[in-house]
Design an enzyme around this catalytic site. Structure first.
Site, PDB file in Angstrom:
ATOM      1  N   GLY A  28       0.805  -1.217   0.000  1.00 30.21           N
ATOM      2  CA  GLY A  28       0.000   0.000   0.000  1.00 30.21           C
ATOM      3  C   GLY A  28       0.839   1.269   0.000  1.00 30.21           C
ATOM      4  O   GLY A  28       2.076   1.234  -0.043  1.00 30.21           O
ATOM      5  N   GLU A  80       2.782   4.120  -7.257  1.00 29.37           N
ATOM      6  CA  GLU A  80       1.412   4.549  -7.536  1.00 29.37           C
ATOM      7  C   GLU A  80       1.264   6.069  -7.467  1.00 29.37           C
ATOM      8  O   GLU A  80       0.148   6.585  -7.361  1.00 29.37           O
ATOM      9  CB  GLU A  80       0.436   3.912  -6.530  1.00 29.37           C
ATOM     10  N   HIS A  99      -4.132   3.984   0.204  1.00 18.85           N
ATOM     11  CA  HIS A  99      -4.260   2.800  -0.661  1.00 18.85           C
ATOM     12  C   HIS A  99      -3.708   1.616   0.114  1.00 18.85           C
ATOM     13  O   HIS A  99      -2.532   1.602   0.500  1.00 18.85           O
ATOM     14  CB  HIS A  99      -3.472   3.004  -1.956  1.00 18.85           C
ATOM     15  N   HIS A 101      -4.157  -2.921   1.034  1.00 13.57           N
ATOM     16  CA  HIS A 101      -4.591  -4.241   0.557  1.00 13.57           C
ATOM     17  C   HIS A 101      -5.286  -4.974   1.695  1.00 13.57           C
ATOM     18  O   HIS A 101      -5.036  -6.159   1.938  1.00 13.57           O
ATOM     19  CB  HIS A 101      -3.390  -5.055   0.061  1.00 13.57           C
ATOM     20  N   HIS A 163      -6.743  -6.110  -6.662  1.00 15.16           N
ATOM     21  CA  HIS A 163      -5.634  -5.284  -6.168  1.00 15.16           C
ATOM     22  C   HIS A 163      -5.842  -4.906  -4.699  1.00 15.16           C
ATOM     23  O   HIS A 163      -5.206  -5.462  -3.817  1.00 15.16           O
ATOM     24  CB  HIS A 163      -5.514  -4.034  -7.050  1.00 15.16           C
TER      25      HIS A 163
END
Length: 752
Positions: A28, A80, A99, A101, A163
């Site tokens: 992340g 990212e 972000h 997971h 994802h």
């Protein structure tokens, strides 16, 4: 290190999510928008969150490019970063992105199953549904574009196919909250799916729309704070602030020259200089103020405001008790408007130099300075001692002539030569009344023009267009219509309208006087351009009107020569107050050209046929006149106005640095020792936009009061939370202490 605060937010978010089990190892990424810049701070690529330091955080621009700095870590940003950049460009309301997971939401990512509107809480914070972002390989531009398309709809949480998830927030705490709420909803949805497949019920569509409407309202409000803002003034972290101490030392070194008598009146005030080291860039200040007014109000977080109110309740009990008692005998509980502050007035027991002490023993940095008169600092000993000697000899009042009446008039003329004669009265309000009456008597004309929004005391004639331009008599109760029938107002800065008023008045018998605050209405709350007074002077000459400078605030505070000396414009009459008695009572008077001042003659000495009646039993008493004389003498000896002005420069520049650091829409500027800190812009509302005035006036005024309370709770006394007066007592140490306190207040503002 640049942008330390935003980097720290990223580290704090990582620590929180690590502690709660939402992040593991290096998976992340997390980012935070850097206020006022097209930049964001983001976690580095493939780096253990448990070892994350502030200096490890990377800075990236909105094109997704790494912006290296001198932090020394040299780490590459997350792969990212393009996705984060796209989100920040697309959604100005988003100030933080997570972000991860996380397991339950990731299960839905593998199922590619969106989460419908299950609860109103979910819709209120996350959006109508938690949509699935189409699959694309990690770190690619394809994924970044797919995410950008989805976030445009206004939702705050998304599941990325095969994802993980992306959660957005208006601030770091909200982003973490939304991420955690998404995981909670994911667990519930998965359990519902596995318990009775195909029988998961959603909330009714009307409820969903109401909840989502609140989310979109927040989005628009926060977005407006960015889209309607102007780029903040950049103040480098390492910039050395102006120094009042250095100026004071230089003045002390050259002090012997100040004892020499000047050859001509006014020469000494010119030599001493003025408090304003650099006049504000008025067009830029007004642009920033208009941008502030265009945005929604932005004050303290709710929890922070509760802490402020709790401070008053627990730490200011003696003040509350005595002011509650006062309400039984004093209208409103205080005798002067300056004494009121939200949530209740503070009762002061001691004032000295740059500080006040209240009845509970709380110590405050005093930027009120009694509304401006104490340029030397509060309770200044050398003046007190000399005044005491005069009072011991004559008492505070005799009713007959006293030598200090003459001494005061002489020392005023020494530094303000355009004041050839001076008549002492009881207050600035009285002095304005007398000046208007004198102008009418001298010119034989009746009409008077003032600038809308300016305050010239509370007399019947001048309570007109008070504080809010274009309001005419709306703020005037208990005043007969006839009292203001010959008063007109012109909008600030609008010389064209002023000229039209002068033309209109010529048809009604002419204009006796134009009354202005030379730095702008409300002590420069709407600062006038540098050449404004000169152009008003030209108009007055063209139409045969007298020019009256209301220097109740600026007289001696801008410099010993007053605003007239600073601007190089000679008014016909000048109103003085506040500093003219050095903070002692009965501070007011009017002076000017000898032929005009002849109408003020006492007894039988008035100008034949034009004598006016002004006076007061306590006007020009020995106490006040001696205090004024000694205070002006001390201001000249120490050059207090210039030292106070440098303190104002230091305070203003430091405030601008804090505003930049926190990305706030606030506006700080100064005219020497008159410092403005606008957080709500309520004083910029006017009747040219009446709908906005009536819609937003209360909210913006409330914010100004709340910020004033927050400053007081952190040990700073201001004038209504938006204006400050510095004095000679404000050393660099005092100003730096104040800036530390402002720093703590600004950290509590919503969205920081």
């Amino acid at each position: 290190m640049e942008h330390r605060m935003s980097r720290q937010h990223v580290v704090d978010m990582c620590r929180t999510m690590l502690d709660r089990g939402y992040l593991k190892a290096t998976e992340g990424n997390v980012s935070v928008r850097i206020p006022g810049h097209r930049l964001y701070a983001v976690t580095p690529s493939n780096y253990d969150y448990d070892r994350m330091r502030v200096e490890d955080i990377c800075v990236v621009d909105f094109d997704g490019r790494h912006v290296p700095d001198d932090s020394g870590a040299g780490l590459a940003p997350s792969i990212e970063c393009g996705m984060h950049a796209n989100i920040y460009r697309e959604r100005p309301d988003v100030n933080a992105i997570v972000h991860t997971h996380q397991p339950y939401a990731s299960a839905l990512a593998f199922l590619r199953k969106p989460i419908p509107a299950l609860t109103d809480e979910q819709v209120r914070f996350l959006g109508k549904q938690v949509a699935i972002v189409d699959y694309a390989p990690s770190g690619t531009g394809f994924l970044a574009k797919n995410v950008q398309k989805k976030v445009a709809g206004g939702d705050n949480a998304f599941i990325i196919a095969n994802h993980g998830i992306v959660a957005l927030g208006t601030d770091p705490d909200r982003a973490v909250f939304n991420m955690a709420l998404l995981e909670k909803v994911s667990i519930a949805y998965l359990l519902a799916l596995t318990t009775e497949a195909g029988k998961v019920y959603t909330i009714p569509a009307p409820i969903r729309e109401i909840a989502f409407g609140k989310l979109r309202a927040d989005e628009k409000r926060i977005a407006a704070q960015i889209t309607q803002a102007v780029e903040p003034l950049r103040v480098p972290a390492g910039e050395e602030l102006p120094s009042a101490d250095t100026t004071a030392a230089e003045i002390a070194t050259a002090g012997a020259a100040a004892d020499a008598a000047p050859d001509t009146a006014g020469a000494e005030s010119a030599r001493l200089g003025y408090a304003i080291s650099e006049y504000p860039d008025v067009p830029d200040v007004m642009r920033r103020l208009k941008a502030l007014v265009a945005q929604p109000v932005r004050g303290l977080r709710h929890d922070a405001m509760l802490d402020v109110l709790n401070h008053f309740e627990t730490k200011c009990r003696a003040s509350k008790e005595i002011t509650e008692r006062a309400k039984r005998r004093i209208p409103g509980g205080v005798q002067h408007n300056l004494a009121f502050n939200y949530p209740f007035p503070l009762a002061v027991d001691k004032a000295e130099g740059a500080h006040l002490v209240d009845r509970d023993g709380n110590v405050y940095i005093d930027f009120l300075q009694a509304g401006g008169p104490t340029i030397l600092g509060s309770n200044y000993g050398p003046v007190n001692e000399q005044v005491a000697e005069v009072v011991r000899a004559s008492g505070p009042v005799t009713g007959l002539f006293h030598e200090y009446e003459l001494k005061l008039a002489e020392i005023i003329h020494r530094y303000m030569p355009h004041i050839e004669m001076y008549r002492a009265l009881g207050s600035g309000t009285e002095a304005v009344m007398a000046a208007v009456r004198g102008a009418r008597a001298f010119t034989g004309k009746k009409m008077v023009i003032k600038l809308g929004g300016a305050y010239h005391g509370w007399s019947d004639t001048m309570v007109y267009g008070l504080r809010v331009p274009g309001t005419y008599r709306m703020n005037a109760k208990g005043i007969p219509f006839g009292a203001t029938s010959r008063t007109r107002e012109a909008f600030p800065h609008d010389l064209g309208q002023l000229k039209r008023k002068l033309i209109e008045n010529r048809l009604r018998g002419g204009t006796a006087a134009v009354v202005v605050e030379p730095v702008g209405p409300e002590s420069g709350t709407r600062p006038v351009p540098r050449d404004y007074n000169a152009r008003v002077r030209e108009l007055c000459d063209e139409f045969g009107a007298l020019l009256i400078f209301d220097e109740v605030v600026t007289g001696f505070r801008v410099g010993l020569g007053g605003a007239a000396g600073y601007f190089g414009v000679t008014p016909d009459l000048t109103v003085l107050g506040k500093a003219v008695s050095g903070g002692y009572p009965m501070a007011g008077g009017v002076g000017g050209r000898a032929d005009i001042m002849a109408v003020f003659g006492s007894g039988l000495d008035g100008k034949s046929g034009a004598h006016i009646q002004v006076g007061g039993t306590l006007s020009a008493n020995p106490l006040s006149c001696a205090a004024g004389y000694f205070a002006i003498q001390e201001m000249a000896r120490t050059n207090a106005p210039v030292i106070a002005g440098r303190a104002g420069d230091r305070l203003t520049r430091g405030l601008q640095r804090l505003i930049d650091r926190y990305g706030l829409p606030y506006v700080a500027y100064n005219q020497g020792s008159i410092v403005h800190l606008e957080c709500s812009g309520v004083m910029l509302l006017d009747m040219r936009n009446p709908l906005k005035l009536f819609k937003e006036n209360k909210a913006r005024k409330r914010l100004m009061e709340q910020m004033g309370a927050a400053y007081a709770a952190h040990g700073i006394i201001t004038l209504a939370g938006s204006r400050m007066y510095t004095s000679m007592a404000d050393t660099d140490e005092v100003i730096d202490d104040a800036l530390d306190r402002f720093d703590r207040v600004f950290a509590l503002v919503e969205g920081v």
